[in-house]
Design an enzyme around this catalytic site. Structure first.
Site, PDB file in Angstrom:
ATOM      1  N   ARG A 152      -5.143  -0.978   0.029  1.00 44.96           N
ATOM      2  CA  ARG A 152      -4.954  -1.064   1.487  1.00 44.96           C
ATOM      3  C   ARG A 152      -5.377   0.234   2.162  1.00 44.96           C
ATOM      4  NH1 ARG A 152       0.845  -3.007   3.382  1.00 44.96           N
ATOM      5  NH2 ARG A 152       1.364  -0.828   2.932  1.00 44.96           N
TER       6      ARG A 152
ATOM      7  N   LYS B  29      -3.108   0.457   8.219  1.00 49.52           N
ATOM      8  CA  LYS B  29      -1.960   1.346   8.405  1.00 49.52           C
ATOM      9  C   LYS B  29      -2.447   2.659   9.023  1.00 49.52           C
ATOM     10  CE  LYS B  29       2.342   1.912   5.862  1.00 49.52           C
ATOM     11  NZ  LYS B  29       3.228   1.428   6.899  1.00 49.52           N
TER      12      LYS B  29
ATOM     13  N   GLU C 263       4.789  -9.423  14.227  1.00 54.37           N
ATOM     14  CA  GLU C 263       5.664  -8.673  13.301  1.00 54.37           C
ATOM     15  C   GLU C 263       6.522  -7.695  14.086  1.00 54.37           C
ATOM     16  OE1 GLU C 263       3.801  -5.918  10.589  1.00 54.37           O
ATOM     17  OE2 GLU C 263       2.006  -5.793  11.807  1.00 54.37           O
TER      18      GLU C 263
HETATM   19  N1  PLP Z   1       4.299  -4.054   8.929  1.00 58.14           N
HETATM   20  C1  PLP Z   1       4.226  -2.803   9.357  1.00 58.14           C
HETATM   21  C2  PLP Z   1       3.783  -2.562  10.745  1.00 58.14           C
HETATM   22  C3  PLP Z   1       4.568  -1.741   8.496  1.00 58.14           C
HETATM   23  O1  PLP Z   1       4.523  -0.483   8.914  1.00 58.14           O
HETATM   24  C4  PLP Z   1       5.001  -2.034   7.187  1.00 58.14           C
HETATM   25  C5  PLP Z   1       5.350  -0.958   6.265  1.00 58.14           C
HETATM   26  O2  PLP Z   1       4.565  -0.523   5.491  1.00 58.14           O
HETATM   27  C6  PLP Z   1       5.053  -3.363   6.791  1.00 58.14           C
HETATM   28  C7  PLP Z   1       4.699  -4.346   7.668  1.00 58.14           C
HETATM   29  C8  PLP Z   1       5.472  -3.719   5.405  1.00 58.14           C
HETATM   30  O3  PLP Z   1       4.443  -3.476   4.497  1.00 58.14           O
HETATM   31  P1  PLP Z   1       4.745  -3.147   2.980  1.00 58.14           P
HETATM   32  O4  PLP Z   1       5.558  -4.272   2.468  1.00 58.14           O
HETATM   33  O5  PLP Z   1       3.405  -3.096   2.355  1.00 58.14           O
HETATM   34  O6  PLP Z   1       5.466  -1.867   2.965  1.00 58.14           O
HETATM   35  C1  COI Z   2       7.055   1.338   5.041  1.00 54.15           C
HETATM   36  O1  COI Z   2       7.823   0.396   4.922  1.00 54.15           O
HETATM   37  O2  COI Z   2       6.563   1.936   4.076  1.00 54.15           O
HETATM   38  C2  COI Z   2       6.640   1.805   6.338  1.00 54.15           C
HETATM   39  O3  COI Z   2       5.670   2.496   6.426  1.00 54.15           O
HETATM   40  C3  COI Z   2       7.413   1.431   7.498  1.00 54.15           C
HETATM   41  C4  COI Z   2       7.727   2.624   8.339  1.00 54.15           C
HETATM   42  C5  COI Z   2       8.235   2.079   9.612  1.00 54.15           C
HETATM   43  C6  COI Z   2       8.712   3.544   7.682  1.00 54.15           C
END
Ligand code: PLP
Ligand code: COI
Length: 341
Positions: free
Chosen positions: A82, A184, A220
């Site tokens: 990612r 991200k 989201e």
């Molecule tokens: N959506 C957003 C905007 C996020 O910042 C995060 C955190 O990383 C997620 C979703 C969840 O993603 P992940 O499960 O890969 O941490």
């Molecule tokens: C994560 O879950 O890793 C994120 O980056 C979310 C952030 C809002 C702490």
């Protein structure tokens, strides 16, 4: 390995600096070999690309101590991939996926005393990031970059741990169609700061963002994807090109289907449908899966039957199964658990 003397059970989601972090620099078209440093501070030119045009991306994942004492990281290959996608979208040179895994391995090894002990409820949050370092004044990408990664021990992202959250339907947009919502990038989070400060000031825990084009479909929150459970126990999660493809959400869908035998649907979720769901959760590395009790749309309250006291039964099963895999009580699918040796 002796662990640090930290009150693991009572830490929140904050920054606790450790001794060691990883750094690598990109210059003249190549990444240097990189390595560990004790210096937590970064000195930059006033005109650095990151400072002027927000050219910065990041990742987030966690390391755990398993029941049998191993240190493991959950699916870091997906974070590496990612981050490559994020870099390409912001015209940054990707940090190679195999270098990413090696960096995280070195980083966690160097900070093993900070990996919370098994059963403490805490974990080690790993934050890789990279940014444009050389001066740019015309709007263009930098040509020098720094990749860094640090760790910090963390507890639950939301205060109250497993207590159901109250979510506000936001009047602000997080991401535009064809924009950067699916990567991200720091800029997505800068976008969300006014919205989250506003929501907190009004007593809400988080925002539900709708799609910016029609404001009719669920997207989201600022830091997690949504997962819904229908009254007949089907798992439904929003599909959109402007949400972050959460690794936790993708893992939970697999767990729902293959461990719990539930039907799963990834599709457009009209906001109109939210009132019909039995349970709702927020999923992400930081959030794990945090239950939502109530969604408030301009004063109109949607209360899920699972209530405001505890996790609904299906969300609870998903939580227990996912954390069971992460902690080593349950057998993980091939390739999900990276062991730091
Ligand atoms: N959506 C957003 C905007 C996020 O910042 C995060 C955190 O990383 C997620 C979703 C969840 O993603 P992940 O499960 O890969 O941490
Ligand atoms: C994560 O879950 O890793 C994120 O980056 C979310 C952030 C809002 C702490």
């Amino acid at each position: 390995m002796d662990k640090k003397n930290i009150d693991w059970g009572n830490i929140g989601f904050g920054y606790i600096p450790t001794e060691q972090r990883y750094v690598s620099n990109f210059k003249d078209g190549a990444w240097d070999e990189g390595g560990m440093t004790e210096d937590a501070n970064i000195v930059l030119n006033e005109c650095a690309g990151v400072l002027q045009y927000a050219q910065t991306i990041f990742e987030g994942m966690k390391a755990y101590t398993t029941e049998d004492g191993r240190t493991v990281i959950f699916r870091p290959d997906l974070n590496a991939a990612r981050m490559v996608d994020s870099a390409k979208r912001l015209e940054m040179p990707p940090f190679p996926a195999e270098r990413f895994i090696d960096a995280i391995d070195q980083l966690v090894k160097a900070n093993e005393a900070y990996v919370p002990p098994y059963g403490s409820g805490a974990s080690l949050y790993i934050r890789p990031y990279m940014f444009g370092t050389n001066s740019v004044i015309g709007v263009k990408p930098a040509d020098e970059y720094q990749f860094r990664a640090f760790v910090t021990p963390v507890g639950p992202y939301f205060k109250g741990g497993a207590k159901p959250l109250t979510i506000k339907v936001s009047d602000f947009d997080r991401a535009a169609p064809h924009g950067t919502g699916h990567i991200k990038a720091g800029l997505n989070y800068a976008m969300s700061l006014h919205a989250i400060v506003t929501a907190h000031a009004e007593g809400y825990d988080e925002n539900m963002y709708l799609d910016a084009a029609t404001r009719t479909n669920v997207e989201e929150t600022g830091g997690a994807n949504f997962l819904f459970v229908t009254k007949d126990n089907k798992i439904v999660t929003p599909k959109s090109d402007s949400i972050l493809p959460s690794i936790t959400r993708r893992s939970l869908l697999y767990v729902a289907e293959h461990y719990l035998g539930l039907e799963v649907e990834e599709r457009v979720v009209p906001f109109e449908e939210v009132k019909d769901f039995a349970e709702c959760g927020l999923c992400g590395t930081a959030a794990v899966i945090s239950p939502v009790g109530k969604v408030v749309d301009h004063g109109n309250e949607i209360c899920f039957p699972s209530g405001m006291d505890e996790m609904g039964p299906v969300i609870k099963k998903l939580y227990d199964t996912l954390t069971g895999i992460q902690m080593g009580h349950l057998e993980a699918p091939e390739g999900w658990i990276y062991e730091v040796k």
